[in-house]
Design an enzyme around this catalytic site. Structure first.
Site, PDB file in Angstrom:
ATOM      1  CB  SER A 252      -0.986  -0.014   1.164  1.00 41.28           C
ATOM      2  OG  SER A 252      -1.899  -1.065   0.964  1.00 41.28           O
ATOM      3  CE  LYS A 299      -8.793  -6.827   5.316  1.00 45.25           C
ATOM      4  NZ  LYS A 299      -9.018  -7.462   4.010  1.00 45.25           N
ATOM      5  CG  ASP A 335     -10.855  -6.040   0.518  1.00 46.34           C
ATOM      6  OD1 ASP A 335      -9.954  -5.529  -0.170  1.00 46.34           O
ATOM      7  OD2 ASP A 335     -10.669  -6.466   1.669  1.00 46.34           O
ATOM      8  CG  ASN A 380     -15.264 -22.909   5.072  1.00 49.68           C
ATOM      9  OD1 ASN A 380     -14.227 -22.458   4.571  1.00 49.68           O
ATOM     10  ND2 ASN A 380     -15.523 -22.839   6.356  1.00 49.68           N
TER      11      ASN A 380
HETATM   12  P1  ATR Z   1     -10.432 -13.910   6.257  1.00 46.79           P
HETATM   13  O1  ATR Z   1     -11.094 -12.872   7.106  1.00 46.79           O
HETATM   14  O2  ATR Z   1      -9.186 -13.456   5.601  1.00 46.79           O
HETATM   15  O3  ATR Z   1     -11.376 -14.546   5.305  1.00 46.79           O
HETATM   16  P2  ATR Z   1     -10.759 -16.043   8.181  1.00 46.79           P
HETATM   17  O4  ATR Z   1     -12.008 -15.430   8.661  1.00 46.79           O
HETATM   18  O5  ATR Z   1      -9.781 -16.580   9.185  1.00 46.79           O
HETATM   19  O6  ATR Z   1      -9.910 -15.036   7.285  1.00 46.79           O
HETATM   20  O7  ATR Z   1     -11.144 -17.191   7.148  1.00 46.79           O
HETATM   21  C1  ATR Z   1     -10.229 -18.016   6.565  1.00 46.79           C
HETATM   22  C2  ATR Z   1     -10.921 -18.963   5.612  1.00 46.79           C
HETATM   23  O8  ATR Z   1      -9.900 -19.784   5.042  1.00 46.79           O
HETATM   24  C3  ATR Z   1     -11.904 -19.907   6.296  1.00 46.79           C
HETATM   25  O9  ATR Z   1     -12.928 -20.200   5.387  1.00 46.79           O
HETATM   26  C4  ATR Z   1     -11.049 -21.139   6.566  1.00 46.79           C
HETATM   27  O10 ATR Z   1     -11.741 -22.338   6.672  1.00 46.79           O
HETATM   28  P3  ATR Z   1     -12.362 -22.808   8.103  1.00 46.79           P
HETATM   29  O11 ATR Z   1     -13.618 -22.019   8.280  1.00 46.79           O
HETATM   30  O12 ATR Z   1     -12.609 -24.256   7.925  1.00 46.79           O
HETATM   31  O13 ATR Z   1     -11.330 -22.506   9.122  1.00 46.79           O
HETATM   32  C5  ATR Z   1     -10.206 -21.153   5.305  1.00 46.79           C
HETATM   33  N1  ATR Z   1      -8.973 -21.921   5.475  1.00 46.79           N
HETATM   34  C6  ATR Z   1      -7.899 -21.547   6.189  1.00 46.79           C
HETATM   35  N2  ATR Z   1      -6.940 -22.503   6.095  1.00 46.79           N
HETATM   36  C7  ATR Z   1      -7.439 -23.498   5.307  1.00 46.79           C
HETATM   37  C8  ATR Z   1      -6.917 -24.734   4.822  1.00 46.79           C
HETATM   38  N3  ATR Z   1      -5.697 -25.136   5.134  1.00 46.79           N
HETATM   39  N4  ATR Z   1      -7.693 -25.446   4.006  1.00 46.79           N
HETATM   40  C9  ATR Z   1      -8.930 -25.027   3.662  1.00 46.79           C
HETATM   41  N5  ATR Z   1      -9.479 -23.881   4.100  1.00 46.79           N
HETATM   42  C10 ATR Z   1      -8.735 -23.108   4.899  1.00 46.79           C
END
Ligand code: ATR
Length: 492
Positions: A252, A299, A335, A380
């Protein structure tokens, strides 16, 4: 003023650096303690060498920093006294000598003064920001003509706030008629204080040539001058920035600073390392920060601090942009329009779309797709979260939204658009793919919101299969353009 610290182990090498940066540095600091021991005896010749090698050389500070104060000098105190005395004996003397608060042999300080050398009286705290910082700075100098210098180590947003309060208490902040004081924060939390020195009221800031950082957080002079326009920062400059943890690799500042420059706006955009939103936002009030980009993990945490949030924030539960309006914070999530911008010209109405992920980023995108009339299936790893997001967000539109397990992607037919919204595949774990079992047909438009790397393993696989791809950098640019419009108060 900008002070370039010369960190070379030989005087000749330092002289070369001084000549190279001649037009950039207002002051030079020779760190005698960083020289090879064999060079100590000739250190006194450096002011003369400097004067012989250029017309009107920058002013010079000489420093022999002990190990306890973060330096490399390993000799005895009497050796140090001799070394400093030799500087005063030379035909050409430095303009300033830095001496720690507890180091003041009276004879020596008198000799230095008689030679017209100004004493910078310093203290360093590598463990934090002392609670009595203001008092310590006020009692640091022995005489009116000495310049107090403090370098402290804020290691949290709360400590950063203490440091910002000290600038205010000392009457330095945004005060064009302040006295000469050097006060800087070290480490990553301190970086904004180094860039904002002319606004905060630190008489100088220190920088060192790339790769030779003399103290934690020292900036590269070219970055300070070119990216942050250090030479133009003054008591009137508007402050913007990005808050995150981590934040050092944010793109940024490289996006917003050149745009402010193009517009001729007296504004600077900084990276703020923030571990806690509440104390940071108190600093933001003191500094009168005008706008903030908000990144992971803040956020959600910023929302209660914002007076008015729009639908993009309500739908996604995330705010990535804070800007001032009538003194109060407003919040939006650029976003969402940023995500839609690269899809312009594609008919999303009634299209079968798949969103991978159900976190904050995914929710905003699901909401944007619903707004365009697309049918959305949320996939998910934790399917309950996908179903919950689907249920909550479907209430906002008239199209179908369902939630399923990640492994089901493709089971109900080939989606027209797949949007990858998890952090899987992001630097440094760049070989990871969120859906390694999914076979692309080639007809899907595949969009990954990750932009480090620009092409994730998932996107590369889609491209190989003949899919049209959209990479996260186009979304990054579009959301940043929207932010810039809000920050600058005009369309970008
Ligand atoms: P953000 O606000 O950036 O979206 P978040 O709220 O922590 O971050 O969400 C991360 C997303 O990535 C979630 O959908 C998470 O899945 P879970 O709800 O099952 O935790 C997904 N995610 C993170 N690591 C993952 C992995 N190794 N494989 C699949 N999904 C993953």
């Amino acid at each position: 003023m900008l002070c370039l610290t010369l960190t070379g182990s030989a005087l000749r090498e330092n002289l070369k650096t001084a000549v190279k940066y001649r037009d950039k540095a207002d002051i030079l600091e020779l760190r005698i303690d960083l020289l090879n021991r064999s060079e100590y005896d000739s250190a006194h010749s450096f002011p003369g060498l400097l004067r012989n090698s250029m017309k009107n050389p920058p002013r010079l500070i000489c420093t022999v920093r002990r190990e306890t104060d973060g330096g490399k000098f390993r000799g005895t105190e009497s050796e140090r006294v001799r070394l400093i005395a030799s500087l005063a004996d030379a035909p050409a003397v430095p303009d300033y000598i830095d001496m720690e608060e507890d180091f003041s042999p009276d004879d020596l300080t008198r000799t230095l003064r008689n030679k017209g050398i100004t004493i910078i009286r310093s203290f360093h705290d590598f463990t934090g920001v002392p609670i009595d910082l203001t008092r310590r700075i006020n009692s640091l100098t022995r005489r009116e003509d000495e310049i107090p210098k403090a370098a402290v180590m804020p290691e949290s947003s709360a400590a950063f706030l203490d440091l910002i309060k000290a600038y205010r208490e000392l009457g330095l902040l945004r005060n064009p008629r302040r006295r000469k004081v050097i006060l800087l924060g070290m480490g990553e939390y301190g970086i904004p204080t180094r860039i904002l020195a002319p606004l905060l009221g630190s008489w100088i800031t220190f920088c060192s040539p790339p790769g030779t950082e003399a103290a934690p957080g020292h900036a590269d002079p070219d970055l300070l001058l070119d990216l942050y326009r250090y030479g133009s920062i003054n008591t009137e400059t508007d402050i913007f920035g990005v808050i995150g943890y981590p934040v050092a690799h944010s793109r940024s500042p490289h996006f917003h600073n050149p745009r402010f420059r193009e517009r001729g706006r007296n504004a600077v955009y900084l990276p703020f390392l923030v571990d806690s939103v509440t104390p940071f936002l108190e600093s933001a009030e003191i500094l009168n920060i005008q706008g903030l980009s908000v990144t992971i993990p803040h956020k959600k945490a910023v929302i209660p601090h914002i007076s008015a949030c729009d639908d993009t924030v309500r739908a996604s539960g995330a705010c990535n942009t804070m800007y001032r309006s009538g003194g109060a914070w407003r919040g939006t999530n650029t976003d969402i329009p940023g995500f839609l911008a690269p899809l312009e010209g594609i008919t999303l109405k009634n299209m079968d779309t798949a969103v991978i992920g159900a976190g904050g980023a995914a929710r905003g995108i699901i909401w944007a797709l619903i707004g365009k009339g697309a049918k959305v299936t949320v996939y998910n790893r934790t399917p309950e979260k996908a179903r919950k997001a689907a249920e909550e967000l479907s209430a906002l539109g008239s199209t179908e939204v369902t939630g399923r397990h990640l492994d089901d992607l493709g089971a109900g037919g080939t989606p027209g658009l797949i949007v990858q919204c998890t952090s899987v595949g992001m630097h440094p774990r760049i070989s990871e793919d969120p859906v390694p079992g999914y076979r692309f047909r080639g007809s899907e438009i595949v969009y990954d919101i990750i932009y480090t790397p620009v092409k994730t393993a998932f996107i590369k696989r889609a491209e190989k299969s003949g899919c049209r791809i959209i990479t996260g950098d186009s979304m990054f640019t579009a959301q940043a353009e929207q932010q810039f419009s809000l920050f600058s108060g005009s369309p970008s």
